[in-house]
Design a protein around this motif. Structure first.
Motif, mmCIF file in Angstrom:
data_model
loop_
_atom_site.group_PDB
_atom_site.id
_atom_site.type_symbol
_atom_site.label_atom_id
_atom_site.label_comp_id
_atom_site.label_asym_id
_atom_site.label_seq_id
_atom_site.Cartn_x
_atom_site.Cartn_y
_atom_site.Cartn_z
ATOM 1 N N ALA A 284 -9.850 -4.622 5.825
ATOM 2 C CA ALA A 284 -8.586 -4.537 5.098
ATOM 3 C C ALA A 284 -8.420 -3.220 4.356
ATOM 4 O O ALA A 284 -7.311 -2.696 4.250
ATOM 5 C CB ALA A 284 -8.473 -5.712 4.126
ATOM 6 N N ASP A 285 -9.506 -2.667 3.845
ATOM 7 C CA ASP A 285 -9.397 -1.424 3.080
ATOM 8 C C ASP A 285 -9.335 -0.186 3.967
ATOM 9 O O ASP A 285 -9.163 0.929 3.465
ATOM 10 C CB ASP A 285 -10.564 -1.295 2.095
ATOM 11 C CG ASP A 285 -11.912 -1.285 2.780
ATOM 12 O OD1 ASP A 285 -11.997 -1.670 3.969
ATOM 13 O OD2 ASP A 285 -12.905 -0.882 2.134
ATOM 14 N N GLU A 286 -9.423 -0.343 5.289
ATOM 15 C CA GLU A 286 -9.401 0.792 6.202
ATOM 16 C C GLU A 286 -8.215 0.782 7.166
ATOM 17 O O GLU A 286 -7.900 1.803 7.767
ATOM 18 C CB GLU A 286 -10.689 0.817 7.051
ATOM 19 C CG GLU A 286 -11.963 1.054 6.280
ATOM 20 C CD GLU A 286 -13.178 1.039 7.193
ATOM 21 O OE1 GLU A 286 -13.259 0.130 8.054
ATOM 22 O OE2 GLU A 286 -14.018 1.927 7.071
ATOM 23 N N LEU A 287 -7.555 -0.340 7.324
ATOM 24 C CA LEU A 287 -6.600 -0.454 8.443
ATOM 25 C C LEU A 287 -5.279 0.267 8.208
ATOM 26 O O LEU A 287 -4.655 0.751 9.138
ATOM 27 C CB LEU A 287 -6.373 -1.920 8.813
ATOM 28 C CG LEU A 287 -5.666 -2.868 7.856
ATOM 29 C CD1 LEU A 287 -4.154 -2.799 7.969
ATOM 30 C CD2 LEU A 287 -6.117 -4.309 8.136
ATOM 31 N N LEU A 288 -4.812 0.376 6.961
ATOM 32 C CA LEU A 288 -3.518 1.013 6.708
ATOM 33 C C LEU A 288 -3.666 2.529 6.732
ATOM 34 O O LEU A 288 -4.440 3.102 5.967
ATOM 35 C CB LEU A 288 -2.943 0.557 5.362
ATOM 36 C CG LEU A 288 -1.561 1.121 5.021
ATOM 37 C CD1 LEU A 288 -0.514 0.681 6.045
ATOM 38 C CD2 LEU A 288 -1.141 0.702 3.619
ATOM 39 N N VAL A 289 -2.919 3.165 7.601
ATOM 40 C CA VAL A 289 -2.945 4.619 7.725
ATOM 41 C C VAL A 289 -1.756 5.247 7.012
ATOM 42 O O VAL A 289 -1.873 6.277 6.345
ATOM 43 C CB VAL A 289 -2.946 5.035 9.215
ATOM 44 C CG1 VAL A 289 -2.827 6.545 9.367
ATOM 45 C CG2 VAL A 289 -4.208 4.539 9.892
ATOM 46 N N SER A 290 -0.588 4.626 7.134
ATOM 47 C CA SER A 290 0.622 5.177 6.537
ATOM 48 C C SER A 290 1.667 4.079 6.412
ATOM 49 O O SER A 290 1.756 3.195 7.262
ATOM 50 C CB SER A 290 1.165 6.328 7.388
ATOM 51 O OG SER A 290 2.331 6.890 6.835
ATOM 52 N N GLY A 291 2.467 4.152 5.337
ATOM 53 C CA GLY A 291 3.519 3.180 5.131
ATOM 54 C C GLY A 291 3.149 2.172 4.062
ATOM 55 O O GLY A 291 2.109 2.275 3.402
ATOM 56 N N TYR A 292 4.002 1.177 3.900
ATOM 57 C CA TYR A 292 3.792 0.166 2.858
ATOM 58 C C TYR A 292 3.606 -1.191 3.523
ATOM 59 O O TYR A 292 4.494 -1.702 4.201
ATOM 60 C CB TYR A 292 4.986 0.111 1.900
ATOM 61 C CG TYR A 292 4.708 -0.754 0.693
ATOM 62 C CD1 TYR A 292 3.909 -0.277 -0.346
ATOM 63 C CD2 TYR A 292 5.218 -2.050 0.605
ATOM 64 C CE1 TYR A 292 3.633 -1.070 -1.451
ATOM 65 C CE2 TYR A 292 4.951 -2.845 -0.499
ATOM 66 C CZ TYR A 292 4.159 -2.353 -1.518
ATOM 67 O OH TYR A 292 3.881 -3.143 -2.619
ATOM 68 N N LEU A 293 2.437 -1.768 3.306
ATOM 69 C CA LEU A 293 2.071 -3.043 3.919
ATOM 70 C C LEU A 293 1.780 -4.052 2.815
ATOM 71 O O LEU A 293 1.036 -3.762 1.871
ATOM 72 C CB LEU A 293 0.839 -2.858 4.808
ATOM 73 C CG LEU A 293 0.299 -4.087 5.540
ATOM 74 C CD1 LEU A 293 1.357 -4.671 6.475
ATOM 75 C CD2 LEU A 293 -0.959 -3.727 6.330
ATOM 76 N N TRP A 294 2.363 -5.223 2.936
ATOM 77 C CA TRP A 294 2.126 -6.273 1.951
ATOM 78 C C TRP A 294 0.634 -6.613 1.894
ATOM 79 O O TRP A 294 -0.029 -6.711 2.928
ATOM 80 C CB TRP A 294 2.942 -7.516 2.303
ATOM 81 C CG TRP A 294 4.348 -7.208 2.723
ATOM 82 C CD1 TRP A 294 4.889 -7.366 3.965
ATOM 83 C CD2 TRP A 294 5.397 -6.669 1.907
ATOM 84 N NE1 TRP A 294 6.204 -6.960 3.981
ATOM 85 C CE2 TRP A 294 6.543 -6.525 2.731
ATOM 86 C CE3 TRP A 294 5.487 -6.280 0.560
ATOM 87 C CZ2 TRP A 294 7.754 -6.017 2.261
ATOM 88 C CZ3 TRP A 294 6.693 -5.783 0.086
ATOM 89 C CH2 TRP A 294 7.807 -5.662 0.923
ATOM 90 N N GLU A 295 0.148 -6.824 0.695
ATOM 91 C CA GLU A 295 -1.291 -6.995 0.492
ATOM 92 C C GLU A 295 -1.849 -8.160 1.307
ATOM 93 O O GLU A 295 -2.910 -8.051 1.928
ATOM 94 C CB GLU A 295 -1.573 -7.224 -0.994
ATOM 95 C CG GLU A 295 -3.021 -7.540 -1.329
ATOM 96 C CD GLU A 295 -3.980 -6.407 -0.996
ATOM 97 O OE1 GLU A 295 -5.168 -6.686 -0.744
ATOM 98 O OE2 GLU A 295 -3.544 -5.235 -0.980
ATOM 99 N N LEU B 248 -4.717 -9.228 8.564
ATOM 100 C CA LEU B 248 -4.838 -8.450 9.800
ATOM 101 C C LEU B 248 -6.263 -7.974 10.065
ATOM 102 O O LEU B 248 -6.621 -7.669 11.207
ATOM 103 C CB LEU B 248 -3.910 -7.229 9.743
ATOM 104 C CG LEU B 248 -2.452 -7.438 10.143
ATOM 105 C CD1 LEU B 248 -1.639 -6.197 9.787
ATOM 106 C CD2 LEU B 248 -2.330 -7.736 11.634
ATOM 107 N N ALA B 249 -7.076 -7.880 9.049
ATOM 108 C CA ALA B 249 -8.418 -7.306 9.192
ATOM 109 C C ALA B 249 -9.199 -7.987 10.307
ATOM 110 O O ALA B 249 -9.303 -9.224 10.359
ATOM 111 C CB ALA B 249 -9.177 -7.423 7.874
ATOM 112 N N HIS B 250 -9.702 -7.154 11.237
ATOM 113 C CA HIS B 250 -10.578 -7.571 12.336
ATOM 114 C C HIS B 250 -9.869 -8.446 13.378
ATOM 115 O O HIS B 250 -10.527 -9.006 14.262
ATOM 116 C CB HIS B 250 -11.824 -8.295 11.804
ATOM 117 C CG HIS B 250 -12.550 -7.515 10.755
ATOM 118 N ND1 HIS B 250 -13.114 -6.283 11.007
ATOM 119 C CD2 HIS B 250 -12.783 -7.783 9.433
ATOM 120 C CE1 HIS B 250 -13.666 -5.831 9.888
ATOM 121 N NE2 HIS B 250 -13.478 -6.706 8.929
ATOM 122 N N LYS B 251 -8.535 -8.525 13.313
ATOM 123 C CA LYS B 251 -7.793 -9.288 14.310
ATOM 124 C C LYS B 251 -7.476 -8.388 15.501
ATOM 125 O O LYS B 251 -7.385 -7.169 15.385
ATOM 126 C CB LYS B 251 -6.503 -9.851 13.705
ATOM 127 C CG LYS B 251 -6.734 -10.786 12.537
ATOM 128 C CD LYS B 251 -7.515 -12.030 12.942
ATOM 129 C CE LYS B 251 -7.993 -12.836 11.744
ATOM 130 N NZ LYS B 251 -6.923 -13.231 10.844
#
Length: 885
Positions: free
Chosen positions: A817-828, A834-837
């Motif tokens: 979870a702490d690595e997947l967002l690269v850019s933009g705003y994603l709900w927590e 989404l992590a590992h899916k």
């Protein structure tokens, strides 16, 4: 403008283009010889929805009649061969000096070449300018007719005000941005019309068949293509805008018929790279529009929807070159008349009138605010240079060695966006990295500074208070106000790393042109055994498809290998043996190398010291597969169009579109690959058990079924993919009861209340669009040539369970979870879930297989970093399946 003057013109919008306002009892006169739509098309203005051809004929007649005041310019052709053009009109004096005016705007656009004194003179002397673009969506029908009326009025009106505007302003009009889509709408609309036009929203007139006229030939929403510039309708218009540099750009649209009229200022959030002076001027334009609408009792609204954050709209892109840009939206009759919810009959003529009024109001502002607009334009461009020079990240460098095809495409695309890009003549150390020769350098201290930033910055942030408001709205079960994707960095979507620094060492640089492909080369053409191409970029991908279409025999290695001379080739590399191909193989491959950008190497020996030999079972013969793409309801026309475009125009390989109902019983044995794009409705409802059984049998006999986006849900429901669609994770679950009287229940927190209201098994919250990182399992042919991590756009709320090892493989998946967002705003909560899916799943069935992408890898055709994966799925899938040939 005097009310009687405006009313005369409005009367002409709804009736015919008469030559003299006195005939209507009004005081305004018009040039009686001016061409009318009735004269060129055979019907009065507003009485029929004009075809693109009728509008083109009218503007040709107008240019012929007013040769000293009108110039017709062509900037390309649509995929269906229709002309793309714009019309420039002004006073005879301005038109005689149009080249000089254009040169003056270019000088003002380049403060690095123009002195303050010269700029001051230009600001005092140059006319204002405005670009009016109509009909980008083909089923938004009233604005092209308003373009006709606007041009006729400006030229035919015999009064001081109209003459003053033209003396003070150069007006550019693009009457029909999307002729293919408009033609589709017009022909289909009149097929449904009866004795009288129906105002009933249930009628066939108001319900278009798939695909609607909104999109172009390849079913692109052209108002989302201003980043990737893949479509000729947008790319050609960008070229013209960069030539003329107009001060104002207006994109005129239609929206739902139950609304009124929308114009600037835009809704929040604003892109932070839009200057305050631009926002202030947009307010001035909107306020003047409001005065015009108030004078004639037209309802309107501003600031509630249609934000100015995403730069990929026509009404956003020009802002980052210093032009004011805005959207106008009229309630649409979607035909001749439409009954609104309050019972009002909205007509086609109403739309023409209001777009006409808005066009004139904005032309007036362009004229009145001439010097202010010129000064703001100069200052925006000048400030861009200053901000670049002051930045600790002034220089952006991109090593071409990481992906020769992607870096060349990015450099050419940026150049087409009006950005100066340079290339190193030799290898050099810069920005803390070793750059190979031919790497790309962008100095952000240039007039296009803000365009560079908005296209290449990893992240463009929305205002904190705006985001806080969205979270507050969600807590209160209100929809968020995010209109489109929140991430779009071209470098990230191309899966390229960029380095930034304050200074560069002294290095020879060469300017880059707009070419998207650099010619490739065949080394050692006299080789006796084979020619090899390293896999992993679009150059080699284009080589593969070109070779297959030429009938050449191609092999592809599932694993990396090393030749006797030490040359290392990655998994997926292409092998063309002399023995299996024509004698003139080297000549054909030399030709294809130039066309595709690929580099090939000849070898005199097939001896491999590490990895599989050319005759190994890990080396597959690639057959030229026949590809079918599901088409029509309920599939998403956008995703179907994007996918077909990527395969046909970027991969250069043909696709056959099959209507959805044909999948039920059709003999699919002629096809090796079938792609199911994302859908708008239930696939199971349309396809049913018959299609499910047909497709299952086809896969088991050796077919490759590829599902994109939410079509993957169908594969799960059909038990072709052993995954499952997840509901929202709820930490504080509350059972929902439907009985009239129930036991008492405690709701200790707001979260408990939220979960109760939304149901015990709610879907995850919808994500407008963010860039996410994917981890890649590289030990499979489906990921051959794909880096360890790639970036993808994640949109929507579908999250899938991973496949278990006994069913298949999860070959791309989200990291922690702490690595997947690269850019933009994603709900927590989405970030956590989404992590590992999985993003890419592969499951074999009999002789065939199912390959499922949980998102759309072809989204808007700008995720170039995922193209190799899609190539592997199509061509690798077909070569690894075992159909009975």
């Amino acid at each position: 403008m005097k009310p009687s003057y405006l009313l005369a013109a409005l009367a002409l919008a709804g009736a015919s283009m008469v030559s003299h306002a006195n005939e209507l009892g009004l005081s305004v006169t018009y040039d009686t010889s001016a061409p009318t739509l009735k004269a060129t098309a055979g019907y009065p203005m507003g009485s029929r929805i004009s075809s693109p051809e009728a509008i083109h004929d009218y503007f040709k007649a107008l240019a012929e009649h007013y040769p000293e005041q009108v110039k017709l310019s062509y900037y390309g052709k649509t995929w269906e061969g229709r002309p793309l053009y714009y019309v420039t009109l002004s006073s005879a004096e301005n038109m005689a000096n149009l080249a000089t005016i254009t040169q003056g705007m270019q000088a003002l656009a380049h403060p690095e070449q123009t002195s303050e004194t010269e700029a001051k003179q230009l600001i005092e002397q140059l006319p204002s300018s405005i670009w009016l673009s109509y009909g980008v969506h083909g089923n938004e029908i009233s604005s092209p007719e308003a373009a006709v009326l606007t041009a006729w009025h400006l030229l035919a009106a015999q009064d001081d005000q109209a003459r003053s505007w033209l003396a003070n302003t150069v007006v550019h009009i693009d009457p029909v941005q999307n002729p293919d889509g408009r033609s589709r709408f017009v022909s289909r609309y009149y097929m449904t019309a009866g004795l009288e036009h129906s105002a009933d929203r249930l009628s066939a007139e108001h319900n278009e068949p798939w695909p609607s006229g909104r999109s172009n030939h390849y079913l692109f929403d052209l108002n989302r293509d201003w980043i990737a510039l893949t479509q000729p309708e947008v790319a050609g218009q960008v070229d013209a805008l960069l030539e003329h540099m107009p001060l104002i750009f207006v994109d005129l649209h239609e929206m739902y018929g139950d609304q009124s009229y929308y114009f600037t200022p835009e809704a929040r959030p604003y892109n932070p790279l839009i200057a305050k002076s631009q926002r202030d001027a947009l307010w001035t334009i909107g306020e003047n529009n409001g005065k015009w609408f108030d004078a004639h009792g037209f309802d309107y609204f501003t600031r509630e929807i249609f934000d100015a954050f995403y730069p990929g709209y026509g009404a956003s892109w020009p802002l980052y070159h210093g032009t004011l840009a805005m959207t106008y939206e009229m309630a649409s009759a979607r035909g001749h008349k439409f009954r609104t919810k309050d019972g009002t009959i909205l007509t086609y003529g109403d739309g023409v009138q209001r777009h006409f009024v808005a066009s004139l109001a904005t032309i007036e502002t362009a004229s009145v605010e001439r010097q202010r607009l010129l000064g703001d334009f100069w200052n925006y461009r000048k400030q861009g240079i200053a901000d670049g020079r002051a930045s600790a990240e002034r220089f952006i460098v991109i090593d071409q060695a990481q992906d020769a095809a992607a870096t060349r495409r990015l450099a050419g695309l940026l150049t087409r966006h009006g950005i100066k890009v340079q290339q190193t003549d030799a290898a050099v150390e810069a920005c803390g990295t070793e750059l190979s020769a031919g790497s790309y350098v962008i100095d952000t201290a240039q007039p296009a500074h803000y365009m560079i930033r908005t296209l290449l910055d990893d992240d463009i942030a929305m205002a904190e208070d705006f985001l806080a408001e969205q979270e507050r709205r969600r807590d209160n079960n209100l929809p968020d106000q995010i209109y489109d994707v929140t991430a779009w960095s071209l470098a990230l979507m191309f899966n390229l790393e960029q380095q930034r620094c304050k200074r560069l060492p002294k290095v020879a640089l060469t300017s880059v042109d707009e070419r998207l492909i650099s010619p490739g080369e065949l080394h050692h053409p006299e080789a006796k055994v084979a020619f090899l191409a390293k896999w992993g970029d679009m150059n080699s991908g284009r080589l593969l498809t070109a070779a297959l279409r030429e009938g050449l025999q191609v092999k592809q290695s599932d694993l990396p290998f090393t030749l006797k001379n030490g040359d290392r080739y990655p998994a997926g590399s292409l092998i063309f043996t002399r023995a299996e191909n024509p004698e003139a193989l080297h000549l054909k491959l030399s030709e294809l190398a130039v066309q595709t950008g690929a580099t090939l190497y000849g070898t005199d020996s097939s001896w491999v010291i590490d990895g599989p030999n050319f005759g190994s079972g890990n080396v597959q013969k690639v057959h030229a597969p026949r590809i079918a793409l599901a088409w029509d309801e309920p599939f998403s026309s956008l995703n179907a169009g994007h996918t077909r475009f990527v395969i046909e125009q970027q991969f250069n390989y043909p696709v056959t579109a099959l209507r959805a109902d044909k999948l039920q019983r059709a003999d699919l044995s002629h096809y090796q690959v079938l792609i199911l794009p994302a859908s708008y409705g239930s696939l199971q409802h349309v396809l049913g058990d018959t299609a499910q059984n047909n497709l299952r049998q086809w896969v088991e006999r050796g077919g490759v079924l590829i599902t994109l986006g939410n079509a993957t849900q169908w594969a799960v429901d059909a038990k072709l993919l052993a995954s499952a669609l997840e509901t929202e994770v709820q930490d504080n679950k509350v059972a929902v009861h439907q009985q009239p009287r129930v036991e008492g229940m405690l709701l200790p927190t707001q979260t408990h209340l939220h979960n109760y209201i939304n149901g015990a098994e709610a879907d995850p919250y919808w994500t407008s669009g963010v860039l996410t990182q994917l981890q890649v399992d590289q030990e499979h042919w489906l990921t051959a040539g794909v880096p360890k991590t790639v970036n993808s756009l994640t949109v929507g709320n579908q999250i899938y369970r991973p496949l278990t090892i006994n069913n298949g493989r999860n070959l791309m998946y989200y990291p922690s979870a702490d690595e997947l967002l690269v850019s933009g705003y994603l709900w927590e909560e989405n970030q956590q879930q989404l992590a590992h899916k999985p993003y890419l799943m592969w499951q074999p069935h009999g002789r065939g297989m199912v390959i499922s992408f949980t998102q759309e890898p072809t989204y808007r055709a700008y995720l170039d970093g995922l193209n190799i994966t899609l190539l592997n799925a199509i061509f690798g899938g077909a070569s690894h399946a075992s159909p009975l040939r």
